[in-house]
Design a protein around this motif. Structure first.
Motif, PDB file in Angstrom:
ATOM      1  N   LEU A  99       0.844  -1.204   0.000  1.00 16.83           N
ATOM      2  CA  LEU A  99       0.000   0.000   0.000  1.00 16.83           C
ATOM      3  C   LEU A  99       0.877   1.250   0.000  1.00 16.83           C
ATOM      4  O   LEU A  99       0.605   2.204  -0.741  1.00 16.83           O
ATOM      5  N   ARG A 218       0.711  -0.816   8.155  1.00 12.70           N
ATOM      6  CA  ARG A 218      -0.628  -1.135   8.646  1.00 12.70           C
ATOM      7  C   ARG A 218      -0.641  -2.503   9.327  1.00 12.70           C
ATOM      8  O   ARG A 218      -1.557  -2.822  10.065  1.00 12.70           O
TER       9      ARG A 218
ATOM     10  N   ALA B 103      -8.828  -3.320  -1.584  1.00 10.33           N
ATOM     11  CA  ALA B 103      -8.139  -2.846  -0.378  1.00 10.33           C
ATOM     12  C   ALA B 103      -7.612  -1.428  -0.579  1.00 10.33           C
ATOM     13  O   ALA B 103      -7.813  -0.548   0.266  1.00 10.33           O
ATOM     14  N   ALA B 104      -6.963  -1.184  -1.704  1.00 10.66           N
ATOM     15  CA  ALA B 104      -6.393   0.147  -1.931  1.00 10.66           C
ATOM     16  C   ALA B 104      -7.492   1.197  -2.062  1.00 10.66           C
ATOM     17  O   ALA B 104      -7.338   2.323  -1.586  1.00 10.66           O
ATOM     18  N   LEU B 105      -8.611   0.821  -2.668  1.00 11.03           N
ATOM     19  CA  LEU B 105      -9.725   1.776  -2.773  1.00 11.03           C
ATOM     20  C   LEU B 105     -10.268   2.125  -1.387  1.00 11.03           C
ATOM     21  O   LEU B 105     -10.787   3.213  -1.168  1.00 11.03           O
ATOM     22  N   ASP B 107      -8.318   2.185   1.214  1.00 10.86           N
ATOM     23  CA  ASP B 107      -7.130   2.635   1.948  1.00 10.86           C
ATOM     24  C   ASP B 107      -6.746   1.693   3.092  1.00 10.86           C
ATOM     25  O   ASP B 107      -6.463   2.119   4.208  1.00 10.86           O
ATOM     26  N   VAL B 108      -6.780   0.398   2.814  1.00 10.46           N
ATOM     27  CA  VAL B 108      -6.290  -0.573   3.795  1.00 10.46           C
ATOM     28  C   VAL B 108      -5.318  -1.534   3.106  1.00 10.46           C
ATOM     29  O   VAL B 108      -5.295  -1.635   1.884  1.00 10.46           O
TER      30      VAL B 108
END
Ligand code: FAD
Ligand code: AMP
Lengths: 252, 308
Positions: A99, A218, B103-105, B107-108
């Motif tokens: 991420l 995270r 997940a990226a959408l 923000d995790v």
């Protein structure tokens, strides 16, 4: 068109991994590190696009420790034009999460405006298989993962993807994110003269702060352990003996 | 706690094995709502409603979802995500394509190939080709994960849970399907087969692979391959077993002419019984084999096929 290729410095695929006795991770001190094999395939594909006149410039980017410079130099020696190193940690044991990597790459993309990004499908250390898809989400671009073949025509790319059922061919709008699978190409070795030339190619150094990205992880690694070991097996002397053993086990 | 689990559906057909094993992993996390997506998904949804532990099934049936392109399916999942703490799927190539985007959408981070659920925030997953197992705790508000099905048992049956339609989400219109190349086969599916017979570079050619296939057919087994066999064109890509191919854990795995590189072992070392046939007694595959036989596969495999 510019092509951006993110390359990761990982433990060499031939090295036997050792889990640290205290469960804190895998021992990476003094082990051979290389470019992630899928990223070599990505660099190769980008260079071929340049050789074919489809791409004008190939930029390799790496995020991690400063030693990732060597990985970038490998990419430059293969034929990439310039490199960007984003130093995000000084501890080789600190893996930067997909991420975060994707957020930094999204900023690099804002600055460089490539027409195509080619990532590896999977880093062979964390085995996450996530960065390309995450980057596609953050940029709002199309994604074509597990590429077995790639063709660019105008503002579209046609990609055959290696999927569970065989091959799926899709057409994506450019700019897009493509991730490489094993059969896309066979990466070249860098020649000695090219390795020398690569030393003079531009390598820009950056930090996550330059891009305004918070690199805080995270996921907290609670522990790293050895996988369960298999009990020792036995050698059999003949097909008959094998058949008997398998029947006794009840598996045939 | 509530879980949204993407069912594995291809061309209207439910992959019961993969979906049901993922339900087993997910039901410890909370009430499981299955999401059935496809150009035709109703019948698959009705079937999936009978997997034990499923509380509800949502159906998104639309041409937009015909080929499970990542962008529209991810947009759909994100549109539903608000109600759930966990978003999960079996770790198939489709889900591995879609869930990191989800997940990226949101923000995790994403947790892929989860092999163990410790608690709602903590999961186990293999790293370094299965040479280490990492236990990770997520600090994200929502957890997005794919589940390695080979490590979980299939769930049982129940009387059907309710099935509801959901509205389709916006079409990002970024990609389109062109064609599929799918080999038709009567053999069991590789990842759910009880027996797998795999061939490696030692098999030597596409024609010679018939030797491996005959043994597989005698046993009612699926056929697998090493990367070297796929790269050399002896076998199709979807037969590749390993770190970057399929992960299998059948009752019996027979490796023929495969040396046993760690990348191959990563995909089969959880098999219950492993047999290795190799002419090199030093081949590393023998270190994980329950039964090893040193010999020329061109003699051994036909003899074995006959005597079984
Ligand atoms: C990024 C990356 C990802 C990879 N992912 C995978 C993966 O997912 N799956 C995978 O399998 N590999 C993968 N590999 C490749 C892996 O490292 C090995 O190269 C590969 O598994 C070797 O395949 P093999 O055992 O068939 O071939 P080889 O290592 O060449 O072994 C052939 C074996 O056949 C035996 N043999 C030859 N002739 C005969 C005969 N007549 N009778 C009996 N035995 C015979 C030989 O003794 C030898 O042991 C990956 C590699 C990389 C770098
Ligand atoms: N730290 C990094 N620096 C540069 N590229 C990366 C990094 N991490 C991942 N990537 C890219 O993303 C791909 C997939 O990695 P992963 O999602 O970690 O499995 C790799 O093959 C690289 O192309």
């Amino acid at each position: 068109m510019k092509v951006l290729v993110p390359v990761k410095r990982v433990i060499d695929y031939n090295v036997k991994v050792r889990v640290k006795a205290d469960g804190s991770g895998v021992d990476l001190a003094n082990v051979k590190m290389s470019m992630n094999p899928f990223d070599e395939i990505a660099v190769e594909e980008a260079i071929r696009l340049k050789e074919a006149g489809t791409a004008e410039e190939v930029i390799v980017v790496s995020i991690g420790v400063k030693q990732a410079q060597e990985t970038l130099r490998t990419g430059l020696a293969m034929g990439a034009d310039r490199a960007i190193l984003v130093t995000a940690t000084d501890d080789v044991h600190n893996d930067i999460e997909p991420l975060t990597v994707a957020k930094i790459l999204a900023k690099v993309i804002e600055e460089e405006e490539p027409g195509l990004v080619i990532c590896g499908k999977q880093a062979i250390d964390n085995d996450l298989n996530a960065t390309g898809q995450m980057l596609a989400a953050l940029t709002g671009w199309a994604q074509a993962t597990n590429a077995n073949s790639l063709e660019i025509d105008g503002d579209h790319a046609t990609v055959a993807r290696e999927v569970d059922g065989g091959l799926q061919t899709i057409k994506v709008k450019l700019p897009a994110i493509v991730t490489t699978d094993l059969r896309l190409n066979e990466p070249r070795y860098a020649s000695l003269p090219n390795i020398m030339k690569a030393k003079k190619k531009p390598l820009e150094e950056k930090t996550p702060e330059d891009y305004g990205v918070d690199a805080a992880p995270r996921l907290e690694v609670v522990k790293t352990s050895e996988p369960p070991e298999r009990a020792a097996g036995e050698m059999v002397g003949s097909v008959d003996e094998l058949v008997t053993k398998l029947k006794d086990k009840g598996v045939v | 706690m509530a879980v949204l689990l993407l069912a594995e559906i291809n061309d209207g057909t439910l992959s019961l094995d993969a979906t049901s094993k993922a339900v087993t992993a997910a039901k410890d996390l909370g009430d499981v709502t299955l999401l059935a997506v496809g150009a035709s998904a109703k019948a698959a949804a009705e079937e999936a409603a009978k997997i034990e532990g499923v509380a509800k099934v949502l159906v998104a049936e639309d041409d937009l979802y015909g080929h499970r392109l990542a962008e529209p399916v991810a947009a759909l999942i994100v549109s539903l995500a608000g109600d759930y703490d966990h978003i999960a799927a079996p770790a198939t190539t489709d889900a591995k394509n879609i869930l990191p985007r989800v997940a990226a959408l949101l923000d995790v981070m994403v947790l892929t190939d989860v092999t163990g659920v410790v608690d709602a925030d903590t999961f186990e997953r293999p790293i370094y080709a299965g040479n280490a197992v990492q236990t990770v705790k997520s600090k994200d508000a929502k957890k997005v994960l794919t589940i390695r099905t080979s490590t979980f048992d299939a769930a049982g049956e129940q009387s059907a849970a309710p099935v509801e339609d959901v509205a389709k989400a916006d079409d990002p219109a970024l990609s389109e399907w062109v064609k599929d190349k799918v080999a038709e086969s009567d053999r069991p599916e590789l990842t759910s087969a009880g027996i797998v017979v795999s061939g490696g570079r030692g098999v030597g050619s596409e024609e010679n692979f018939a030797i491996v296939e005959k043994l597989a057919d005698k046993l009612g087994a699926a056929v697998g391959a090493s990367r070297a066999a796929v790269d050399s064109g002896f076998a199709p890509n979807d037969w590749q077993v390993g770190q970057t191919g399929k992960v299998v854990a059948p009752d019996l795995y027979i490796a023929v002419g495969i040396s046993g590189a760690i990348q191959h072992l990563a995909g089969m070392k959880d098999s219950k019984v492993i047999v290795a046939i190799n002419k090199d007694e030093e081949a590393p595959i023998f270190q994980v084999a329950d039964y090893g036989l040193v010999g020329d596969l061109f003699d051994v495999v036909p003899e074995l096929t006959e005597k079984l």
